[in-house]
Design a protein around this motif. Structure first.
Motif, PDB file in Angstrom:
ATOM      1  N   LEU A  36       8.957 -15.939 -21.389  1.00 19.52           N
ATOM      2  CA  LEU A  36      10.270 -16.244 -20.140  1.00 19.52           C
ATOM      3  C   LEU A  36      11.308 -16.334 -21.190  1.00 19.52           C
ATOM      4  N   THR A  37      11.056 -17.961 -21.795  1.00 26.71           N
ATOM      5  CA  THR A  37      11.989 -18.981 -22.020  1.00 26.71           C
ATOM      6  C   THR A  37      13.171 -17.842 -22.972  1.00 26.71           C
ATOM      7  N   ARG A  38      12.929 -17.277 -23.914  1.00 27.91           N
ATOM      8  CA  ARG A  38      12.826 -16.354 -24.398  1.00 27.91           C
ATOM      9  C   ARG A  38      13.579 -15.254 -24.019  1.00 27.91           C
ATOM     10  N   PHE A  39      12.804 -14.244 -23.161  1.00 26.98           N
ATOM     11  CA  PHE A  39      13.754 -12.996 -21.999  1.00 26.98           C
ATOM     12  C   PHE A  39      14.606 -13.881 -21.648  1.00 26.98           C
ATOM     13  N   GLU A  40      14.880 -15.077 -20.952  1.00 25.90           N
ATOM     14  CA  GLU A  40      16.448 -15.498 -19.976  1.00 25.90           C
ATOM     15  C   GLU A  40      16.878 -15.968 -21.226  1.00 25.90           C
ATOM     16  N   PHE A  41      16.835 -16.316 -22.525  1.00 24.46           N
ATOM     17  CA  PHE A  41      17.454 -16.384 -23.162  1.00 24.46           C
ATOM     18  C   PHE A  41      18.437 -15.468 -23.717  1.00 24.46           C
ATOM     19  N   LEU A  42      17.714 -14.755 -24.011  1.00 23.97           N
ATOM     20  CA  LEU A  42      18.616 -14.104 -24.855  1.00 23.97           C
ATOM     21  C   LEU A  42      19.228 -12.765 -24.070  1.00 23.97           C
ATOM     22  N   SER A  43      18.901 -12.831 -22.474  1.00 21.60           N
ATOM     23  CA  SER A  43      19.478 -12.217 -21.342  1.00 21.60           C
ATOM     24  C   SER A  43      21.112 -12.735 -20.843  1.00 21.60           C
ATOM     25  N   ARG A  44      20.901 -14.023 -20.547  1.00 15.58           N
ATOM     26  CA  ARG A  44      21.602 -15.075 -20.944  1.00 15.58           C
ATOM     27  C   ARG A  44      23.022 -14.515 -21.619  1.00 15.58           C
ATOM     28  N   VAL A  45      22.593 -14.882 -22.900  1.00 12.01           N
ATOM     29  CA  VAL A  45      23.752 -14.762 -24.103  1.00 12.01           C
ATOM     30  C   VAL A  45      23.847 -13.419 -23.957  1.00 12.01           C
ATOM     31  N   ALA A  46      23.202 -12.171 -23.428  1.00 12.64           N
ATOM     32  CA  ALA A  46      23.781 -10.558 -23.099  1.00 12.64           C
ATOM     33  C   ALA A  46      24.703 -11.229 -22.086  1.00 12.64           C
ATOM     34  N   GLU A  47      24.743 -11.832 -21.577  1.00 10.62           N
ATOM     35  CA  GLU A  47      26.103 -11.943 -19.925  1.00 10.62           C
ATOM     36  C   GLU A  47      26.871 -12.645 -20.571  1.00 10.62           C
ATOM     37  N   GLY A  48      26.851 -13.515 -21.462  1.00  9.49           N
ATOM     38  CA  GLY A  48      28.111 -13.980 -22.085  1.00  9.49           C
ATOM     39  C   GLY A  48      28.007 -15.754 -22.149  1.00  9.49           C
ATOM     40  N   VAL A  49      26.656 -16.050 -22.578  1.00 12.64           N
ATOM     41  CA  VAL A  49      26.224 -17.529 -22.175  1.00 12.64           C
ATOM     42  C   VAL A  49      26.183 -17.791 -23.382  1.00 12.64           C
ATOM     43  N   LEU A  50      26.599 -18.554 -23.992  1.00 10.23           N
ATOM     44  CA  LEU A  50      26.937 -19.060 -25.498  1.00 10.23           C
ATOM     45  C   LEU A  50      25.660 -20.164 -26.239  1.00 10.23           C
ATOM     46  N   PRO A  51      25.107 -19.412 -26.657  1.00  3.84           N
ATOM     47  CA  PRO A  51      23.621 -20.215 -27.663  1.00  3.84           C
ATOM     48  C   PRO A  51      23.310 -20.717 -27.699  1.00  3.84           C
ATOM     49  N   GLY A  52      24.274 -21.639 -28.380  1.00  5.85           N
ATOM     50  CA  GLY A  52      23.751 -22.721 -27.675  1.00  5.85           C
ATOM     51  C   GLY A  52      23.528 -24.002 -27.024  1.00  5.85           C
ATOM     52  N   SER A  53      23.903 -23.511 -26.103  1.00  3.24           N
ATOM     53  CA  SER A  53      24.678 -23.431 -24.538  1.00  3.24           C
ATOM     54  C   SER A  53      23.638 -23.948 -23.722  1.00  3.24           C
ATOM     55  N   PHE A  54      22.513 -23.010 -24.198  1.00  2.00           N
ATOM     56  CA  PHE A  54      21.406 -22.893 -22.907  1.00  2.00           C
ATOM     57  C   PHE A  54      20.341 -23.087 -23.832  1.00  2.00           C
ATOM     58  N   SER A  55      19.838 -23.308 -25.133  1.00  2.00           N
ATOM     59  CA  SER A  55      19.033 -23.629 -25.627  1.00  2.00           C
ATOM     60  C   SER A  55      18.961 -23.722 -27.295  1.00  2.00           C
ATOM     61  N   LYS A  56      18.987 -24.556 -27.897  1.00  2.00           N
ATOM     62  CA  LYS A  56      19.208 -25.206 -29.614  1.00  2.00           C
ATOM     63  C   LYS A  56      17.145 -24.210 -30.036  1.00  2.00           C
ATOM     64  N   GLU A  57      16.386 -24.276 -29.899  1.00  2.00           N
ATOM     65  CA  GLU A  57      15.557 -24.196 -30.499  1.00  2.00           C
ATOM     66  C   GLU A  57      15.488 -22.962 -29.586  1.00  2.00           C
ATOM     67  N   CYS A  58      15.719 -22.177 -28.796  1.00  2.00           N
ATOM     68  CA  CYS A  58      15.601 -20.207 -28.762  1.00  2.00           C
ATOM     69  C   CYS A  58      16.550 -19.990 -29.614  1.00  2.00           C
ATOM     70  N   HIS A  59      17.982 -19.797 -30.131  1.00  2.00           N
ATOM     71  CA  HIS A  59      18.630 -19.430 -31.306  1.00  2.00           C
ATOM     72  C   HIS A  59      18.554 -20.441 -32.393  1.00  2.00           C
ATOM     73  N   GLU A  60      17.281 -21.272 -32.414  1.00  2.00           N
ATOM     74  CA  GLU A  60      16.779 -21.779 -33.859  1.00  2.00           C
ATOM     75  C   GLU A  60      15.442 -20.162 -34.219  1.00  2.00           C
ATOM     76  N   ASP A  61      15.466 -20.238 -33.086  1.00  2.00           N
ATOM     77  CA  ASP A  61      14.218 -19.172 -33.680  1.00  2.00           C
ATOM     78  C   ASP A  61      14.595 -17.908 -33.329  1.00  2.00           C
ATOM     79  N   MET A  62      15.440 -17.062 -32.769  1.00  2.00           N
ATOM     80  CA  MET A  62      16.409 -15.783 -32.787  1.00  2.00           C
ATOM     81  C   MET A  62      17.208 -15.517 -34.736  1.00  2.00           C
ATOM     82  N   LEU A  63      17.719 -16.879 -34.958  1.00  2.00           N
ATOM     83  CA  LEU A  63      17.413 -16.947 -36.050  1.00  2.00           C
ATOM     84  C   LEU A  63      16.691 -16.105 -37.584  1.00  2.00           C
ATOM     85  N   ALA A  64      15.493 -17.284 -37.095  1.00  2.00           N
ATOM     86  CA  ALA A  64      14.483 -17.163 -37.956  1.00  2.00           C
ATOM     87  C   ALA A  64      13.983 -15.624 -37.498  1.00  2.00           C
TER      88      ALA A  64
END
Length: 628
Positions: free
Chosen positions: A554-582
């Motif tokens: 759920l958190t990853r789904f929310e994270f990617l959906s928010r980023v797609a709508e314009g939220v900066l990756p690091g402002s929502f979840s640093k952990e999720c951002h690092e997961d996406m880079l991995a």
């Protein structure tokens, strides 16, 4: 003889969030039930049909079993069931002993069944039958699971983490101990139940869906005979289970499909956010939801443990403090002190949704101005005016009026109204029906605004074997592109795999390595599927044998959906951002492994592809040749 209705309410309080010791929870509840002459809250455990036959005459062969999981997952209860099934003495089980053994016929063979109902509580010496020490018993267990001719099997219950730790502390010079330790780690960490070559099954109860446990527990809760006693003994309006009784109102709401379904949705979302809630916690949630009362602050009626008794009901009604028993607030532990609430993981997990503290302009306009707004009046009347228990009562309207008329900011009335708004938002979360979710979304009242879509368009469709809609996948791909490239990319038709001149994790990556279409193109595409456990995964296929997956929590789904709508990756979840880079690194490795072996090495070294964005943010490749 005391009335059964009040007795049931008194007994039910034992399931609530009190300060008692949890170590003997199962025994404590059974003793309380016996004193009250009532049955405990019981239902069939999800693994019961698979577990009990292993200790029966019809079993394929004698097999040892380990039950592991968190405290409150039902391990002790299951051990007791097997003890009784094998002919064990029920009174002996009520003792403080941890080790038991009984002789029985299993799969046509005379077998000694050794039961350890709490591995941590097993004493180092004594009270372990013929075994002088705990180590002797565990060494014998290690021997039996690899000896097909052994006439002994074990049933061992151990909390998460304690199993491997116990084995790590044993003497590893014993080959069987060492082999058993490796087997346990293999089964636990790979989420497997058994391995060929051993007579052992491991059931990890913490892998059982919290939503499934809620379904079973809620059904047992609302159908318990104790409620019928309350109904049969119903008295005056202001007495227990009278028409004004908050316990009765909370019970009726919990029975309703609307409240029960929305609460179940929260627990299902917890399941898909790497959170497991035990049976004990689910039962505590149910008991507190119905009996909770938050009136112990200054000026309020004091109720022991903030859980209502039958004798409290007339006082609460007479003082017009029924609203402080709201099930909508109790579900989140709003009736408890902060310390007590934070000490229970179920309220910590539900609190992460921030229901009551998150909102939207439209919902707050409804709560504050709805009775005078022609566009919102219908909803205000439906959700607040018509709710005579927990809606817009006289106290609410007085605070609402003072707030609208400009009560002093930071003043007592303003603070009181803001607190009341938290409870009313929680109420709206459970009251808003699916039929008007497009107009008023209950998920706007949570930090996970895409949770409704995750439930409906991902989890439900996967469960029914249907494909996920392309627009859902496309939005996730757009979120990934913005993270991978590091710019406000508008593309959602293809996944762009890029690196930077300083490496794959550069903040801005414009060196194009590969592209994968969202639309199915032979064996190269992006889709959402389910893994072996039924959880959704975002799958990127480079070929039939070259597939990279990302668990779509759920958190990853929310994270990617928010980023797609314009939220900066690091402002929502640093952990999720690092997961996406991995995830990006794994994708790049897979992309590189599939490069055509016939590619001209000399040409590839002198030619680079870069990503450029047009004025609308759409990427396009640009090839640059180096003149060597």
């Amino acid at each position: 003889m005391a009335s059964k209705g009040p007795q049931w309410i008194r007994f039910l309080r034992h399931y609530g969030p009190s300060a008692r010791n949890d170590n003997m929870y199962d025994e404590h509840i059974r003793a309380s039930a016996a004193r009250s002459n009532l049955d405990p809250l019981l239902f069939k455990h999800p693994i019961e049909d698979e577990l009990l036959p292993l200790f029966s005459q019809d079993a394929e062969s004698p097999t040892s079993v380990i039950l592991t999981g968190t405290a409150g997952d039902g391990k002790t209860h299951l051990c007791r069931q097997i003890w009784i099934q094998l002919g064990g003495d029920p009174e002996a089980w009520e003792s403080d002993d941890v080790y038991f053994h009984v002789n029985a016929s299993i799969a046509g063979r005379e077998t000694t069944v050794h039961i350890v109902r709490d591995l941590t509580g097993l004493p180092e010496t004594g009270k372990t039958g013929a075994f002088l020490t705990k180590t002797d018993l565990l060494e014998f267990f290690a021997h039996t699971i690899f000896d097909l001719s052994s006439s002994s099997v074990f049933l061992i219950a151990a909390n998460d983490g304690q199993l491997v730790d116990t084995w790590a502390r044993l003497n590893q010079t014993n080959d069987r101990i060492d082999e058993t330790g490796r087997l346990l780690e293999e089964l636990l960490f790979n989420d497997r139940r058994e391995e060929e070559g051993s007579r052992l099954k491991l059931f990890n109860l913490s892998r059982i869906s919290s939503a499934e446990l809620f379904d079973r527990a809620a059904e047992a809760f609302v159908r318990h005979e104790g409620w019928q006693h309350c109904i049969d003994e119903e008295g005056a309006d202001d007495q227990l289970f009278g028409s004004l009784c908050p316990i009765r109102r909370n019970y009726e709401l919990l029975k309703s499909d609307q409240v029960r379904g929305r609460l179940r949705a929260l627990l299902e979302l917890c399941d898909h956010n790497d959170t497991h809630l035990s049976i004990r916690r689910v039962l505590m949630l149910l008991a507190n939801s119905v009996l909770g009362f938050s009136g112990n602050e200054a000026g309020g009626i004091k109720v022991p443990d903030r859980l209502m008794r039958a004798v409290d009901v007339p006082r609460i009604i007479a003082s017009q403090q029924v609203a402080k028993a709201s099930i909508y607030n109790n579900i989140f532990g709003g009736n408890l002190t902060e310390h007590r609430r934070n000490s229970h993981d179920i309220y910590e997990q539900l609190g992460r949704f921030r229901i009551g503290h998150e909102t939207s302009n439209r919902i707050d306009n409804l709560l504050i101005y709805g009775d005078s707004d022609t566009g919102l009046r219908e909803h205000f009347d439906r959700f607040l005016t018509d709710d005579t228990f927990y809606g817009a009562n006289e106290a609410y309207r007085a605070l609402q009026t003072a707030y609208i008329e400009g009560a002093e900011e930071g003043g007592e009335e303003t603070e009181q109204f803001l607190e009341v708004l938290v409870s009313q938002r929680r109420g709206l979360f459970f009251k808003i029906p699916e039929s008007i979710e497009r107009e008023l979304s209950p998920w706007d009242l949570t930090v996970f605004t895409f949770a409704g879509e995750y439930l409906e368009r991902v989890l439900q469709r996967i469960r029914r074997g249907k494909k996920i809609e392309k627009r859902v996948i496309a939005r996730l791909v757009q979120g990934l592109n913005r993270i991978f490239i590091g710019m406000l990319v508008s593309s959602d038709e293809e996944l762009w795999l890029t690196t930077g001149l300083s490496g794959s994790n550069a903040k801005v990556s414009v060196v194009l390595e590969d592209r994968v279409s969202v639309a199915r193109d032979s064996h190269r595409f992006v889709n959402i599927a389910n893994d072996i456990s039924g959880s959704p995964v975002l799958r990127v296929s480079f070929s039939e044998s070259n597939i990279i997956e990302l668990r779509l929590t759920l958190t990853r789904f929310e994270f990617l959906s928010r980023v797609a709508e314009g939220v900066l990756p690091g402002s929502f979840s640093k952990e999720c951002h690092e997961d996406m880079l991995a995830f990006k690194s794994r994708l790049l490795s897979a992309a590189n492994s599939r490069k055509d072996a016939s590619e001209d090495d000399e040409e590839s070294q002198t030619e680079f592809r870069f990503v450029e964005l047009d004025e609308m943010g759409y990427p396009r490749p640009k090839t640059v040749e180096l003149d060597l």
